[in-house]
Design an enzyme around this catalytic site. Sequence first.
Site, PDB file in Angstrom:
ATOM      1  CB  THR A 119      -0.892   0.015   1.262  1.00 43.95           C
ATOM      2  OG1 THR A 119      -1.454   1.317   1.432  1.00 43.95           O
ATOM      3  CG2 THR A 119      -0.083  -0.276   2.522  1.00 43.95           C
ATOM      4  CE1 TYR A 143      -3.999  -1.976   4.949  1.00 41.31           C
ATOM      5  CE2 TYR A 143      -3.460   0.211   4.108  1.00 41.31           C
ATOM      6  CZ  TYR A 143      -3.779  -1.110   3.877  1.00 41.31           C
ATOM      7  OH  TYR A 143      -3.871  -1.582   2.600  1.00 41.31           O
TER       8      TYR A 143
END
Length: 325
Positions: A119, A143
Amino acid sequence: MRKKTILVTGGAGYIGSHVVRQLGEAGHHIIVLDNLSTGFREAVLHGELMEGDTGDRPFITQLLREHDIESVLHFAAHIVVPESVSDPLKYYGNNTCNTRNLLAACAAAGVKHFIFSSTAAVYGIPPNMECAEDSPLAPINPYGRSKLMSEWMLQDLAAASHLRYGVLRYFNVAGADPGGRIGQSTPKATHLIKVACEAVVGKRDHIDIFGTDYPTPDGTCIRDYIHIEDLAHAHILALDHLRGGAPSFTANCGYGHGYSVREVLDMVQQVSGAKLDIRDVPRRAGDPPALIARAERIRVLLGWSPRHNDLREIVTHALAWERRL
Ligand code: UDP
């Protein structure tokens, strides 16, 4: 030569299911592993779906051996930034620990290729909005950290074994299958384009803009939105690349330009013809002001050339799917 079987974890989820569809269309043999916590059985259009968890080592080990798996595409993960802030261990557990578990099973079974969903959140707050693959890695939320740790495990494992990997760092993925068969179905969606489409079809009565005081031209956050179909295609190319003998690599998946939250909402209103109730509210935890990909590497390395690089098209497909839901 007999085609080797590919394992796709999280293949019943949003991104995984689009990759499975493209792999199936290209004639690959696929096993999908999904615990169906956020995925949907009916989203798996090709291959065989096995219900199970990446944390279940005996199950994974048996699966890899039984099906003689050569390549793994690993999508199974939690993906909601604000939730990672409020419940970090959930993210370290599923995203980091379970990836370690999966990698250990892959190493033991002699899996050759591993494609990992990473990501843009690994970059944190880039100094000039743009992130190249060699930009500093400084995630600002659990995250991003949970994914970065997995990248590091992969690098270290590849250095110590014959496994080769492709790390794909996704920017903001949106849209749906242009053929209308699959799309993003996750309940309690938090991602901007999905949320806006839900507002258009009446599933929400308004939409919040989280933060209007960012150092960007209109004060709202800027993101590089990439069509799911182009992103999925990058995985097909990444797999071919590794199977062709290429060394491990890391590549951004984005278009190299961004839109602000307001610009996205304007487009959703234009495409739908709906007037949304848009409310300015304070910033949400964990959001960097702007994230835009430097997107040369994926083009050069994989020969990737996007076919849906158009915000209007992304929104049109996302909305068509939402209406179908
Ligand atoms: N956002 C927003 N309202 C929403 C959902 C998202 O203003 O209902 C903003 C969010 O704060 C961020 C951008 O839209 O600046 C993209 O957020 P999203 O959750 O879609 O993706 P992320 O970049 O967090 O992965």
